[in-house]
Design a protein around this motif. Structure first.
Motif, PDB file in Angstrom:
ATOM      1  N   VAL A   1       0.837  -1.203   0.000  1.00 21.93           N
ATOM      2  CA  VAL A   1       0.000   0.000   0.000  1.00 21.93           C
ATOM      3  C   VAL A   1       0.875   1.257   0.000  1.00 21.93           C
ATOM      4  CG1 VAL A   1      -1.922  -1.184   1.127  1.00 21.93           C
ATOM      5  CG2 VAL A   1      -0.241   0.033   2.531  1.00 21.93           C
ATOM      6  N   ARG A   2       2.100   1.119  -0.548  1.00 23.31           N
ATOM      7  CA  ARG A   2       3.073   2.216  -0.508  1.00 23.31           C
ATOM      8  C   ARG A   2       2.592   3.463  -1.237  1.00 23.31           C
ATOM      9  NH1 ARG A   2       4.074  -1.641  -3.890  1.00 23.31           N
ATOM     10  NH2 ARG A   2       4.752  -1.351  -6.026  1.00 23.31           N
ATOM     11  N   ARG A   3       1.680   3.295  -2.225  1.00 25.47           N
ATOM     12  CA  ARG A   3       1.211   4.462  -2.973  1.00 25.47           C
ATOM     13  C   ARG A   3       0.141   5.223  -2.202  1.00 25.47           C
ATOM     14  NH1 ARG A   3       5.112   5.597  -6.479  1.00 25.47           N
ATOM     15  NH2 ARG A   3       5.904   3.658  -7.356  1.00 25.47           N
ATOM     16  N   HIS A   4      -0.301   4.673  -1.076  1.00 33.28           N
ATOM     17  CA  HIS A   4      -1.226   5.416  -0.211  1.00 33.28           C
ATOM     18  C   HIS A   4      -0.370   6.226   0.761  1.00 33.28           C
ATOM     19  CE1 HIS A   4      -5.247   6.152   1.420  1.00 33.28           C
ATOM     20  NE2 HIS A   4      -4.603   6.326   2.557  1.00 33.28           N
ATOM     21  N   GLU A   5      -0.177   7.481   0.431  1.00 28.53           N
ATOM     22  CA  GLU A   5       0.866   8.255   1.100  1.00 28.53           C
ATOM     23  C   GLU A   5       0.606   8.457   2.581  1.00 28.53           C
ATOM     24  OE1 GLU A   5       1.981  11.786  -0.961  1.00 28.53           O
ATOM     25  OE2 GLU A   5       2.428  10.716  -2.835  1.00 28.53           O
ATOM     26  N   ALA A   6      -0.656   8.466   2.989  1.00 28.59           N
ATOM     27  CA  ALA A   6      -0.959   8.695   4.404  1.00 28.59           C
ATOM     28  C   ALA A   6      -0.740   7.444   5.252  1.00 28.59           C
ATOM     29  CB  ALA A   6      -2.388   9.200   4.558  1.00 28.59           C
ATOM     30  N   GLY A   7      -0.373   6.341   4.622  1.00 30.40           N
ATOM     31  CA  GLY A   7       0.003   5.153   5.375  1.00 30.40           C
ATOM     32  C   GLY A   7      -1.101   4.113   5.500  1.00 30.40           C
TER      33      GLY A   7
ATOM     34  N   LEU B   1      -8.097   2.160  -5.408  1.00 28.16           N
ATOM     35  CA  LEU B   1      -7.353   1.964  -6.661  1.00 28.16           C
ATOM     36  C   LEU B   1      -6.438   0.746  -6.536  1.00 28.16           C
ATOM     37  CD1 LEU B   1      -6.471   3.104  -9.469  1.00 28.16           C
ATOM     38  CD2 LEU B   1      -4.736   4.421  -8.232  1.00 28.16           C
ATOM     39  N   VAL B   2      -6.416  -0.068  -7.589  1.00 27.06           N
ATOM     40  CA  VAL B   2      -5.595  -1.286  -7.584  1.00 27.06           C
ATOM     41  C   VAL B   2      -4.780  -1.361  -8.860  1.00 27.06           C
ATOM     42  CG1 VAL B   2      -5.623  -3.814  -7.449  1.00 27.06           C
ATOM     43  CG2 VAL B   2      -7.414  -2.492  -6.292  1.00 27.06           C
TER      44      VAL B   2
ATOM     45  N   SER C   1      -4.473   1.570  -3.020  1.00 25.36           N
ATOM     46  CA  SER C   1      -4.515   2.877  -2.366  1.00 25.36           C
ATOM     47  C   SER C   1      -5.909   3.471  -2.547  1.00 25.36           C
ATOM     48  CB  SER C   1      -3.448   3.817  -2.964  1.00 25.36           C
ATOM     49  OG  SER C   1      -3.503   3.803  -4.382  1.00 25.36           O
ATOM     50  N   VAL C   2      -6.209   4.475  -1.747  1.00 26.43           N
ATOM     51  CA  VAL C   2      -7.506   5.160  -1.843  1.00 26.43           C
ATOM     52  C   VAL C   2      -7.264   6.599  -2.269  1.00 26.43           C
ATOM     53  CG1 VAL C   2      -9.551   5.944  -0.576  1.00 26.43           C
ATOM     54  CG2 VAL C   2      -8.581   3.678  -0.105  1.00 26.43           C
ATOM     55  N   HIS C   3      -8.034   7.064  -3.247  1.00 25.10           N
ATOM     56  CA  HIS C   3      -7.851   8.417  -3.782  1.00 25.10           C
ATOM     57  C   HIS C   3      -9.192   9.046  -4.109  1.00 25.10           C
ATOM     58  CE1 HIS C   3      -3.561   7.593  -4.382  1.00 25.10           C
ATOM     59  NE2 HIS C   3      -3.947   6.392  -4.756  1.00 25.10           N
ATOM     60  N   GLU C   4      -9.220  10.356  -4.052  1.00 26.48           N
ATOM     61  CA  GLU C   4     -10.380  11.075  -4.548  1.00 26.48           C
ATOM     62  C   GLU C   4     -10.350  11.074  -6.071  1.00 26.48           C
ATOM     63  OE1 GLU C   4     -10.823  14.882  -2.739  1.00 26.48           O
ATOM     64  OE2 GLU C   4     -10.570  14.082  -0.711  1.00 26.48           O
TER      65      GLU C   4
ATOM     66  N   ALA D   1     -13.828  12.324 -18.006  1.00 27.32           N
ATOM     67  CA  ALA D   1     -13.890  11.112 -17.201  1.00 27.32           C
ATOM     68  C   ALA D   1     -13.441  11.443 -15.793  1.00 27.32           C
ATOM     69  CB  ALA D   1     -12.986  10.036 -17.797  1.00 27.32           C
ATOM     70  N   ALA D   2     -14.071  10.807 -14.804  1.00 25.71           N
ATOM     71  CA  ALA D   2     -13.643  10.932 -13.418  1.00 25.71           C
ATOM     72  C   ALA D   2     -12.819   9.710 -13.071  1.00 25.71           C
ATOM     73  CB  ALA D   2     -14.854  11.041 -12.498  1.00 25.71           C
ATOM     74  N   VAL D   3     -11.577   9.950 -12.682  1.00 29.45           N
ATOM     75  CA  VAL D   3     -10.656   8.846 -12.384  1.00 29.45           C
ATOM     76  C   VAL D   3      -9.896   9.164 -11.099  1.00 29.45           C
ATOM     77  CG1 VAL D   3     -10.370   8.333 -14.856  1.00 29.45           C
ATOM     78  CG2 VAL D   3      -8.726   9.840 -13.692  1.00 29.45           C
ATOM     79  N   PRO D   4      -9.381   8.165 -10.412  1.00 31.88           N
ATOM     80  CA  PRO D   4      -8.548   8.431  -9.234  1.00 31.88           C
ATOM     81  C   PRO D   4      -7.335   9.294  -9.611  1.00 31.88           C
ATOM     82  CG  PRO D   4      -9.153   6.106  -9.356  1.00 31.88           C
ATOM     83  CD  PRO D   4      -9.562   6.726 -10.650  1.00 31.88           C
ATOM     84  N   GLY D   5      -6.896  10.122  -8.694  1.00 31.97           N
ATOM     85  CA  GLY D   5      -5.815  11.059  -8.963  1.00 31.97           C
ATOM     86  C   GLY D   5      -4.625  10.487  -9.716  1.00 31.97           C
ATOM     87  N   PRO D   6      -4.071   9.346  -9.262  1.00 30.74           N
ATOM     88  CA  PRO D   6      -2.884   8.805  -9.938  1.00 30.74           C
ATOM     89  C   PRO D   6      -3.139   8.318 -11.359  1.00 30.74           C
ATOM     90  CG  PRO D   6      -3.072   7.934  -7.705  1.00 30.74           C
ATOM     91  CD  PRO D   6      -4.351   8.642  -8.004  1.00 30.74           C
ATOM     92  N   VAL D   7      -4.406   8.277 -11.781  1.00 29.73           N
ATOM     93  CA  VAL D   7      -4.741   7.809 -13.129  1.00 29.73           C
ATOM     94  C   VAL D   7      -4.968   8.989 -14.075  1.00 29.73           C
ATOM     95  CG1 VAL D   7      -6.301   6.278 -14.433  1.00 29.73           C
ATOM     96  CG2 VAL D   7      -5.774   5.760 -12.065  1.00 29.73           C
ATOM     97  N   ALA D   8      -4.904  10.208 -13.517  1.00 30.33           N
ATOM     98  CA  ALA D   8      -5.267  11.383 -14.307  1.00 30.33           C
ATOM     99  C   ALA D   8      -4.398  11.540 -15.554  1.00 30.33           C
ATOM    100  CB  ALA D   8      -5.176  12.635 -13.439  1.00 30.33           C
TER     101      ALA D   8
END
Length: 305
Positions: free
Chosen positions: A34-40, A78-79, A128-131, A148-155
């Motif tokens: 879950v390293r891409r979930h920056e808040a841990g 997000l996976v 990870s979880v993203h807005e 399209a609405a996508v998780p931040g890292p997919v923008a």
DNA sequence: ACCGGTCCCTGTTAGC
DNA sequence: TGCTAACAGGGACCGG
């Protein structure tokens, strides 16, 4: 490894098996996953517990599960499966039986007693979880393409070749505007997503193009052939492997036997080209491999400058 | 802004 | 037989 058809198979399986389920618990066995979930990891657990999984979406090899009671604009789990990731739904006795699996990285408990297991041997995958954010898809979609609405890292990830909203003409132009080799362009996620090493090589073989042909010197028709070739191979693989989620639960990793029978050049070094019989060649390329038929896909006369 | 090289990670296989 | 090196590879990251 999971390529786009396998990821789509997983997305489809999730859509049919976990939508509407509530998350009751999350067990992060390995923080690296879950390293891409920056808040841990603890923050990730807090953002998932009590939520309901409401939709399964995908772009390229990224897939995500939308979460209910959204914040402004919504959020999602997000996976990315990486090289070896699997998402497995387990019921009843299998829940306990699989609890000690050596490569179980994250276990998500659901409100019907089942679990969603993220199993990943080589740990390139991550959760990870993203807005959600809006993307205009300028990279490949062009003007007029739906937002399209996508998780931040997919923008920054372009639409993939199986996306109905893909603007093929704009994509052909974008590829020809690059100053690189055709295979590098196909593998660049910001130009077009979902094409991995296998489908790049198979698509280029179908298009009879060498991987190092400069994009700027290719005709629109040649670029179109390469894109269509990759898309067709992926569509065929998807048609063949589309039932594996139901059939196995233990393996959504593309091991349906499709590749053994159907790959023309990928991994076929020294074996005859199915079209002309010339022996397939392997070249080192971007720290990995590129497979070609030396007759059907002649090397460009001048190397790119 | 674009392009190319490097690294992350683990298990399997090839080679000495 | 036991060790090391190569290999699988998407995508973030960084330097030019």
């Amino acid at each position: 490894m999971p390529e786009l058809p396998e990821v789509e198979t997983v997305r489809d399986g999730l859509e049919r098996h976990v939508l509407g389920r509530g998350v009751t618990a999350v067990d992060v066995r390995r923080a690296y996953s879950v390293r891409r979930h920056e808040a841990g990891p603890l923050d990730l657990v807090g953002r998932l517990r009590g939520r309901t999984l409401t939709a399964a979406a995908r772009r390229g090899k990224f897939l995500w599960l939308l979460l209910d009671e959204p914040e402004e604009g919504g959020d999602a789990l997000l996976v990315h499966l990486g090289m070896s990731g699997q998402l497995l739904v387990r019921h009843e006795a299998a829940v306990e039986q699989a609890a000690g699996h050596p490569h179980l990285r994250v276990r998500i408990g659901l409100d019907d007693g089942s679990v969603l297991d993220f199993v990943d041997q080589r740990t390139f995958g991550h959760l990870s979880v993203h807005e959600l954010v809006a993307t205009p898809d300028g990279a490949a979609g062009g003007a007029g393409s739906p937002l399209a609405a996508v998780p931040g890292p997919v923008a920054h990830i372009a639409r993939d070749l199986l996306d109905p909203a893909l603007d093929r003409g704009a994509l052909v132009a974008a590829v020809r505007a690059r100053r690189t080799g055709i295979k590098r362009a196909l593998l660049d996620q910001t130009t077009v997503s979902g094409v991995g090493n296998i489908y790049a090589d198979e698509g280029l073989w179908r298009a009879r193009l060498h991987f190092d042909r400069p994009t700027a010197a290719l005709t629109r028709a040649e670029v179109g052939r390469a894109l269509d070739g990759a898309r067709e191979v992926m569509a065929e693989a998807l048609a063949q492997g589309g039932t594996s989620f139901d059939a196995l639960y233990v393996n959504v990793n593309g091991q349906s036997g499709y590749f053994d029978r159907s790959l023309a050049v990928y991994g076929q070094e020294g074996r005859p080209c199915p079209r002309c019989g010339t022996l397939v060649r392997r070249d080192a390329f971007m720290n990995r491999s590129a497979y070609t038929c030396p007759s059907c896909q002649p090397r460009p006369r001048r190397p790119r400058p």
